[in-house]
Design a protein around this motif. Sequence first.
Motif, PDB file in Angstrom:
ATOM      1  N   MET A  66      45.489 -17.605  14.076  1.00 20.60           N
ATOM      2  CA  MET A  66      44.081 -17.196  14.110  1.00 20.60           C
ATOM      3  C   MET A  66      43.655 -16.768  12.708  1.00 20.60           C
ATOM      4  SD  MET A  66      42.134 -14.136  16.244  1.00 20.60           S
ATOM      5  CE  MET A  66      42.677 -14.750  17.833  1.00 20.60           C
ATOM      6  N   ASP A  67      42.581 -17.379  12.197  1.00 20.79           N
ATOM      7  CA  ASP A  67      42.115 -17.013  10.857  1.00 20.79           C
ATOM      8  C   ASP A  67      41.253 -15.755  10.919  1.00 20.79           C
ATOM      9  OD1 ASP A  67      39.029 -17.838  10.740  1.00 20.79           O
ATOM     10  OD2 ASP A  67      40.104 -19.353  11.895  1.00 20.79           O
ATOM     11  N   GLY A  68      40.971 -15.180   9.749  1.00 26.27           N
ATOM     12  CA  GLY A  68      40.237 -13.925   9.679  1.00 26.27           C
ATOM     13  C   GLY A  68      38.812 -14.009  10.179  1.00 26.27           C
ATOM     14  N   VAL A  69      38.152 -15.139   9.949  1.00 26.40           N
ATOM     15  CA  VAL A  69      36.759 -15.278  10.395  1.00 26.40           C
ATOM     16  C   VAL A  69      36.689 -15.272  11.921  1.00 26.40           C
ATOM     17  CG1 VAL A  69      34.757 -16.814  10.446  1.00 26.40           C
ATOM     18  CG2 VAL A  69      35.998 -16.468   8.298  1.00 26.40           C
ATOM     19  N   THR A  70      37.590 -16.005  12.562  1.00 24.40           N
ATOM     20  CA  THR A  70      37.633 -16.027  14.031  1.00 24.40           C
ATOM     21  C   THR A  70      37.875 -14.629  14.575  1.00 24.40           C
ATOM     22  OG1 THR A  70      38.458 -18.292  14.022  1.00 24.40           O
ATOM     23  CG2 THR A  70      38.779 -17.023  16.051  1.00 24.40           C
ATOM     24  N   MET A  71      38.804 -13.918  13.942  1.00 25.52           N
ATOM     25  CA  MET A  71      39.090 -12.551  14.385  1.00 25.52           C
ATOM     26  C   MET A  71      37.884 -11.649  14.212  1.00 25.52           C
ATOM     27  SD  MET A  71      41.930  -9.839  13.051  1.00 25.52           S
ATOM     28  CE  MET A  71      40.888  -8.596  12.296  1.00 25.52           C
ATOM     29  N   ALA A  72      37.189 -11.778  13.083  1.00 23.91           N
ATOM     30  CA  ALA A  72      36.011 -10.939  12.820  1.00 23.91           C
ATOM     31  C   ALA A  72      34.923 -11.188  13.853  1.00 23.91           C
ATOM     32  CB  ALA A  72      35.485 -11.210  11.414  1.00 23.91           C
ATOM     33  N   LYS A  73      34.755 -12.428  14.271  1.00 23.50           N
ATOM     34  CA  LYS A  73      33.749 -12.740  15.295  1.00 23.50           C
ATOM     35  C   LYS A  73      34.092 -12.063  16.623  1.00 23.50           C
ATOM     36  CE  LYS A  73      32.211 -17.136  13.325  1.00 23.50           C
ATOM     37  NZ  LYS A  73      32.199 -18.605  13.460  1.00 23.50           N
ATOM     38  N   LYS A  74      35.368 -12.065  16.977  1.00 26.70           N
ATOM     39  CA  LYS A  74      35.787 -11.379  18.207  1.00 26.70           C
ATOM     40  C   LYS A  74      35.515  -9.877  18.082  1.00 26.70           C
ATOM     41  CE  LYS A  74      39.540 -14.548  19.519  1.00 26.70           C
ATOM     42  NZ  LYS A  74      39.096 -14.827  20.894  1.00 26.70           N
ATOM     43  N   LEU A  75      35.834  -9.329  16.934  1.00 27.27           N
ATOM     44  CA  LEU A  75      35.673  -7.892  16.700  1.00 27.27           C
ATOM     45  C   LEU A  75      34.212  -7.482  16.755  1.00 27.27           C
ATOM     46  CD1 LEU A  75      37.267  -5.335  15.958  1.00 27.27           C
ATOM     47  CD2 LEU A  75      37.030  -5.987  13.553  1.00 27.27           C
ATOM     48  N   ARG A  76      33.343  -8.288  16.164  1.00 28.08           N
ATOM     49  CA  ARG A  76      31.926  -7.943  16.077  1.00 28.08           C
ATOM     50  C   ARG A  76      31.232  -7.902  17.444  1.00 28.08           C
ATOM     51  NH1 ARG A  76      31.413  -5.035  12.424  1.00 28.08           N
ATOM     52  NH2 ARG A  76      30.639  -5.574  10.352  1.00 28.08           N
ATOM     53  N   LYS A  77      31.798  -8.587  18.433  1.00 32.04           N
ATOM     54  CA  LYS A  77      31.187  -8.585  19.762  1.00 32.04           C
ATOM     55  C   LYS A  77      31.157  -7.192  20.371  1.00 32.04           C
ATOM     56  CE  LYS A  77      32.258 -13.387  20.933  1.00 32.04           C
ATOM     57  NZ  LYS A  77      33.070 -14.283  21.803  1.00 32.04           N
ATOM     58  N   GLU A  78      32.076  -6.322  19.941  1.00 33.76           N
ATOM     59  CA  GLU A  78      32.121  -4.982  20.527  1.00 33.76           C
ATOM     60  C   GLU A  78      32.065  -3.864  19.498  1.00 33.76           C
ATOM     61  OE1 GLU A  78      36.414  -3.670  21.521  1.00 33.76           O
ATOM     62  OE2 GLU A  78      36.235  -5.717  22.264  1.00 33.76           O
ATOM     63  N   ASN A  79      32.113  -4.195  18.220  1.00 29.49           N
ATOM     64  CA  ASN A  79      32.111  -3.164  17.184  1.00 29.49           C
ATOM     65  C   ASN A  79      31.168  -3.576  16.059  1.00 29.49           C
ATOM     66  OD1 ASN A  79      32.712  -1.415  14.990  1.00 29.49           O
ATOM     67  ND2 ASN A  79      34.757  -1.059  15.795  1.00 29.49           N
ATOM     68  N   GLU A  80      30.043  -2.862  15.963  1.00 31.85           N
ATOM     69  CA  GLU A  80      29.025  -3.220  14.973  1.00 31.85           C
ATOM     70  C   GLU A  80      29.111  -2.359  13.719  1.00 31.85           C
ATOM     71  OE1 GLU A  80      26.020  -2.380  17.692  1.00 31.85           O
ATOM     72  OE2 GLU A  80      26.016  -4.349  18.636  1.00 31.85           O
ATOM     73  N   THR A  81      29.954  -1.343  13.724  1.00 28.95           N
ATOM     74  CA  THR A  81      29.945  -0.391  12.614  1.00 28.95           C
ATOM     75  C   THR A  81      31.128  -0.536  11.661  1.00 28.95           C
ATOM     76  OG1 THR A  81      31.139   1.294  13.879  1.00 28.95           O
ATOM     77  CG2 THR A  81      28.730   1.295  14.033  1.00 28.95           C
ATOM     78  N   ILE A  82      32.228  -1.144  12.110  1.00 28.13           N
ATOM     79  CA  ILE A  82      33.374  -1.286  11.223  1.00 28.13           C
ATOM     80  C   ILE A  82      32.967  -2.096   9.997  1.00 28.13           C
ATOM     81  CG2 ILE A  82      34.241  -3.339  12.427  1.00 28.13           C
ATOM     82  CD1 ILE A  82      37.089  -2.292  11.812  1.00 28.13           C
ATOM     83  N   GLN A  83      33.376  -1.631   8.824  1.00 21.89           N
ATOM     84  CA  GLN A  83      33.027  -2.307   7.574  1.00 21.89           C
ATOM     85  C   GLN A  83      34.104  -3.350   7.265  1.00 21.89           C
ATOM     86  OE1 GLN A  83      29.992  -1.582   5.965  1.00 21.89           O
ATOM     87  NE2 GLN A  83      29.799  -0.515   7.922  1.00 21.89           N
ATOM     88  N   ILE A  84      33.717  -4.617   7.339  1.00 21.13           N
ATOM     89  CA  ILE A  84      34.657  -5.725   7.139  1.00 21.13           C
ATOM     90  C   ILE A  84      34.562  -6.208   5.698  1.00 21.13           C
ATOM     91  CG2 ILE A  84      35.285  -8.064   7.828  1.00 21.13           C
ATOM     92  CD1 ILE A  84      34.080  -7.471  10.586  1.00 21.13           C
TER      93      ILE A  84
END
Length: 232
Positions: A66-84
């Motif tokens: 799993m690449d970082g962009v795919t992971m970030a998309k999954k993360l953003r679905k439930e977390n809008e505040t984490i600074q990526i």
Amino acid sequence: MPYKIAICDDEPADRDYLARLLDKWAGRWNYAIQVVCFPSAESFLFHYAEENDFDILLLDIEMGAMDGVTMAKKLRKENETIQIIFITGYSDYIAEGYEVAALHYLMKPVREEKLLEVLDRAAVKLAGNEKVLHLETGGGMVRIPVYQIRYADVMGNYVTIHAVGNYTVKMTLGELESQLDERFCRAGRSLVVNLGYISRVTKTEIRLSDGTVLHLPRGCYETINRAIINMG
């Protein structure tokens, strides 16, 4: 304020290097930090399912299954505040970063001063996430964290604020705007939008990361784009 920071990179040497720079950043400002390292996107997500309180994520893009962009998309679905903060050896991923509201791209090899500068910006944004509005609605007083506000629009003498829920209050858009911060941009007479939620802008519409499509008034395209660039 203590910060919990994740490093997700499949190269052990890169993880160690970033961890040393984080220690240097924390020492510069006397911050308390907790750094947790992960060798893959899958290992991060497994841990995140149990502990989802990370503030900052240093995320390699080119990893294994799993690449970082795919992971970030999954993360953003439930977390809008984490600074990526994306870490990459290539410059081909900027559009994807825009989609997940990445704070910045850093090219490998990461330069120390550049990372420390971006971490300073992350700290400012996290501090801004703590701001809260207290507004009187028909149902009583509501408390709305500013970071949750995706956009606000006006109808007559009332403004509707679209956050986790929708709240309609009797006030002008200008009055609301005065209580917001640099994350927000006015688009014409009847719309204020949170730049952090924007995934795409065309001449006629704004598309948000949750799929919402907003009409973009004529003449506002350059204003929105300039605001996004200045924020980044």
